[in-house]
Motif scaffolding. Structure first.
Motif, PDB file in Angstrom:
ATOM      1  N   UNK A 444       0.805  -1.223   0.000  1.00 16.64           N
ATOM      2  CA  UNK A 444       0.000   0.000   0.000  1.00 16.64           C
ATOM      3  C   UNK A 444       0.835   1.270   0.000  1.00 16.64           C
ATOM      4  N   UNK A 445       2.064   1.194   0.510  1.00 20.13           N
ATOM      5  CA  UNK A 445       2.812   2.431   0.763  1.00 20.13           C
ATOM      6  C   UNK A 445       4.247   2.330   0.274  1.00 20.13           C
ATOM      7  N   UNK A 446       4.900   3.492   0.163  1.00 20.69           N
ATOM      8  CA  UNK A 446       6.301   3.549  -0.230  1.00 20.69           C
ATOM      9  C   UNK A 446       7.267   3.547   0.940  1.00 20.69           C
ATOM     10  N   UNK A 467       4.855   6.001  -3.820  1.00 20.38           N
ATOM     11  CA  UNK A 467       3.977   4.938  -3.364  1.00 20.38           C
ATOM     12  C   UNK A 467       2.962   4.641  -4.440  1.00 20.38           C
ATOM     13  N   UNK A 468       2.206   3.548  -4.236  1.00 19.94           N
ATOM     14  CA  UNK A 468       1.223   3.158  -5.244  1.00 19.94           C
ATOM     15  C   UNK A 468       0.207   4.269  -5.518  1.00 19.94           C
ATOM     16  N   UNK A 469      -0.368   4.238  -6.692  1.00 19.99           N
ATOM     17  CA  UNK A 469      -1.406   5.165  -7.089  1.00 19.99           C
ATOM     18  C   UNK A 469      -2.536   5.151  -6.057  1.00 19.99           C
ATOM     19  N   UNK A 474       3.205   6.931 -10.396  1.00 20.23           N
ATOM     20  CA  UNK A 474       4.054   5.814 -10.771  1.00 20.23           C
ATOM     21  C   UNK A 474       4.768   5.279  -9.528  1.00 20.23           C
ATOM     22  N   UNK A 475       4.193   4.231  -8.955  1.00 20.75           N
ATOM     23  CA  UNK A 475       4.708   3.694  -7.699  1.00 20.75           C
ATOM     24  C   UNK A 475       6.068   3.033  -7.835  1.00 20.75           C
ATOM     25  N   UNK A 476       6.599   2.969  -9.041  1.00 23.17           N
ATOM     26  CA  UNK A 476       7.929   2.372  -9.230  1.00 23.17           C
ATOM     27  C   UNK A 476       9.032   3.380  -8.951  1.00 23.17           C
ATOM     28  N   UNK A 477       8.683   4.557  -8.461  1.00 23.63           N
ATOM     29  CA  UNK A 477       9.676   5.629  -8.370  1.00 23.63           C
ATOM     30  C   UNK A 477       9.622   6.341  -7.031  1.00 23.63           C
TER      31      UNK A 477
END
Lengths: 525, 525
Positions: A444-446, A467-469, A474-477
């Protein structure tokens, strides 16, 4: 330095010819001069054309030259001196200590990226040497490095007038990657933007970088910001702001003939999980620390703790009582802009009038531009039945969700959208319970933190501010920390190139002295 | 093994209940049994639900266990033996040597990822230790690792029935990252898909992985493939195929309530640049090698050389004459499916009838399912005036662009869309000219190669099989080579976690023994 209200397009400073925007004193809403000419469509295009022209030269600057450029920007910002601090205080309503601290963070961020550029690990250079004798087929000589994406459009954030604005994290990481940058200044701090922009523009000249490496635009209205994103020469976008604003940019970028990545940091309510033993043992202390985090900077942080989740009972009652007491005593605080204040007032009014929500406490009232803190509570069932209660209210407002059990807490977390951070408050005997939440929270979180709050984002190598949308596009960053440079890079492979054509990062002698991998193993250095 | 035409949903094999699809012999178009039941909406959901359920367990498997799983898949594929080769030959029309070679590549690819998982560099583990004494504020303990995105939907490619299909590159890299995979089998090789799927399903059981780690679906019609992409539990998509198909998936993924990344490898015409000296000295040899690359596998490669760019004159005439001669003598070759054959015929017919295009040569004709090679030419001005001539024709067709000068060649390259590869044919005295093209080519393509052709993609660490849009949906990635694992990862930061809660990759003792960075510097090991 003086503020002229001029666009900085490459090496020149010119008056924008499409409308104008005004700087305002946050505390009063009064206009502060000068007025800032808005960029015309032609001026937006000029900035993009210069960035495009600068790209091939700028991206191949040697590590030392690019690092020195980043350090010169940092020094030039410091050299503006108190004029920057005072203008920034006036425009944002933030206190001197915060602005000075943020300036330090901005400067350190630029210096961190100078170190990242010198180190060179970010290039992920790889060499798989030719195997001419291999059977059944020989292998070619294959070499990989990362190159920058191209000119980047950066939309300055309202809430970090230095650290996430003109020379902030997005700009620093894009420049470090080798991308020219066109900044759209945030209207909440126009004079601050021009001062920092001129410092950056001067660094371009001092360091002999191509002039299109940096431009700064003021924009009157929505369309010209969109135009920047849809210009074919722009290859990526950095943005920090509202969900609506970020989604509009995502949509515009995806609809281009050539879609481009948008790194939008948008909305997050940063759940705080109170585990039973910690709540029992230290509930009142946690409550005080929570309200400090909640009300800091008028609550105008992406990582503001907007949601607290705990199990109902006397310990949670005591937490709520102590937090309510602290909120009641908290002074009203000047918000960044009248628009942000209005949105805060509207958001809080909606929560206040929500049939299922109880108002626990409101902070002190103040002047017209000041936000009044708010603490509210709701049961888990009602929270789950009303998804609108997850909407971010940008400011010092938070909602306590009263759960019947750990399972109930889990149900609440499962329903949350993507978030920047989650904070766990726990003691030794909460370990098993906390552990059982980790897999869910990771998805759920970064950033997961224990016994603290998400406000205060360290600029370092291991930070993830993402973190995820919909917390980001873009949660990959990440948009903070050294890993944020990866957003602006793409890999290119070179096969059987003659030595004379190889970029230095991939030449046999390793002239840049960077870490590389040969056949997947670290190269001896 | 036998082929039953059954879906593999987690641990079970069941008949799809929504329509059916048939396997066909490529050479004749005749149906080969059995028929394959299409997955219903409920069956798609079952596969996604199992993948979701498997995720938290599968992603935390220790490196050795996950590596052994990948190696077991490889061994199980080999153990199918000749049944796989023969079925694949029948379904694709590709010759035995090609299928055996591709099987080797598929197996090596799985083993490469096993090595990547054991090595652990891909996790990019970072630790910034706490600085409790730091002034003015202490620093928390911050640790970062990458975790997998979640369940991944993989759309098998038609043209690599083993290496880019059920257990191909997308699946191998997603599993290596820790993502469960739901494969939508390509209708061009259904029986091959089931055989490989059963080998993979068996590996899941043998290695004690959770059953939802892998599912294989046959799908009758377009909607259920889209349903897979829009299922909320799917977090990324891997696709290789047509531009239209890839764009449809990109659109569906972007329109989800939670948008997800799509890694679609779509279309590329892979420009070949002939520099003057090489053309003069070796034009005829280059022409022969070019036609070998062009016609290999009936031209059905993503990296097929569909565009040749050179300067007009006697040397280019000689090149075209030699290439034309080789094309004229090239036998017709069975294409993968009647649909692909039809599209090829239509595409070639459009070029043939184009007012500005000259037909240089056509290959030998053959049976109904066989593609007839084609070589065409056009002037640079006409090419630039007719963007439709850039459209990929999937098959053994190529267009020579006659330029007036190097500047003209540059104008042609500048107008090209994003590409997977560019090949430069050059000699010593072409160095300066070639060098001047490199910055432009780096921005257009993912792989630059000298004196070779893009067909034949090495699976290694330094490979990039990717490129700017529209060659792929996301030019920041590669779908071949060890770097492709990065597509399925995102960073998570852990702040002040008690030792007991830290994942092994970030624990003080480094129990996985992986490379990590402490304060940005490699950890001593």
């Amino acid at each position: 330095m003086t503020i002229y209200g001029e666009l900085l397009i490459g090496g020149s400073a010119v008056r924008g010819t499409s409308g104008s925007v005004h700087a305002r004193e946050a505390a009063t809403g009064n206009v502060i001069g000068p007025d800032f000419g808005g960029a015309s469509a032609t001026q937006v295009e000029q900035a993009c054309a210069l960035a495009e022209r600068a790209f091939d030269t700028f991206r191949e600057t040697a590590p030392e030259a690019r690092a020195a450029f980043l350090e010169t920007i940092a020094q030039n910002i410091l050299d503006i001196g108190d004029e920057l601090v005072e203008r920034c205080m006036a425009e944002t309503g933030l206190p001197r200590a915060r602005i000075e601290g943020e300036r330090g963070r901005t400067v350190n961020q630029l210096r961190l990226f100078a170190a990242v550029v010198r180190d060179g690990t970010y290039l992920d250079a790889r060499i798989d040497p030719a195997l001419p004798e291999r059977q059944p087929l020989p292998r070619s000589d294959l070499r990989l490095r990362h190159i920058p994406l191209g000119p980047v459009a950066v939309f300055g954030a309202s809430n970090f007038p230095l650290a996430f604005s003109v020379a902030g994290g997005d700009t620093a990481s894009a420049l470090a990657a080798g991308c020219p940058v066109v900044v759209k200044a945030h209207s909440a701090h126009l004079g601050t933007s021009e001062l920092v922009g001129r410092a950056l523009q001067a660094a371009v000249t001092q360091c002999g970088m191509p002039e299109g490496t940096f431009s700064l635009l003021f924009v009157d209205g929505y369309e010209l910001g969109q135009k920047l994103v849809t210009d074919a020469r722009i290859k990526a976008v950095g943005f920090t702001g509202s969900r609506r604003g970020g989604m509009a940019l995502m949509k515009a970028a995806a609809a281009r003939p050539e879609p481009i990545p948008v790194y939008a940091e948008m909305s997050s309510i940063n759940p705080v999980l109170l585990f039973p033993q910690a709540l029992e043992q230290r509930g009142v202390d946690i409550a005080k620390a929570f309200v400090t985090s909640l009300t800091m900077g008028a609550g105008q942080f992406c990582t503001n703790p907007g949601l607290v989740i705990g199990i109902d009972g006397p310990a949670l009652d005591a937490f709520i009582a102590a937090a309510g007491e602290a909120v009641t005593a908290s002074p009203a605080a000047t918000m960044l802009t009248p628009g942000i204040h209005d949105a805060y007032v509207t958001g809080v009014a909606q929560v206040c009038s929500h049939a299922k929500v109880r108002t626990v406490a409101r902070g002190l009232t103040g002047a017209a531009c000041q936000g009044q803190a708010g603490l509210f509570s709701v049961t888990a069932d009602d929270f789950l039945a009303h998804p609108e209660l997850q909407d971010e209210i940008f400011g010092a407002s938070s909602l306590v969700v009263r759960c019947a059990s750990l399972d109930d807490m889990r149900r609440v977390v499962e329903k949350l959208e993507g978030q920047l951070t989650a904070a766990l408050h726990m003691d030794e005997s909460d370990l098993a319970a906390a552990r059982s939440f980790l897999p869910l929270l990771e998805r759920k979180v970064g950033r997961i933190l224990v016994n603290g709050f998400g406000t205060g984002v360290e600029v370092c190598h291991a930070m993830v501010h993402g973190g995820p949308f919909p917390s980001t596009a873009d949660g990959r960053s990440t948009s903070v920390g050294s890993l944020s440079i990866a957003r602006f890079l793409r890999p290119v492979c070179y096969q059987d190139l003659p030595a004379a054509l190889l970029p230095p990062a991939l030449q046999d002698g390793n002239p840049f002295g960077i870490p590389r991998r040969i056949d997947g193993k670290p190269e001896a250095r």
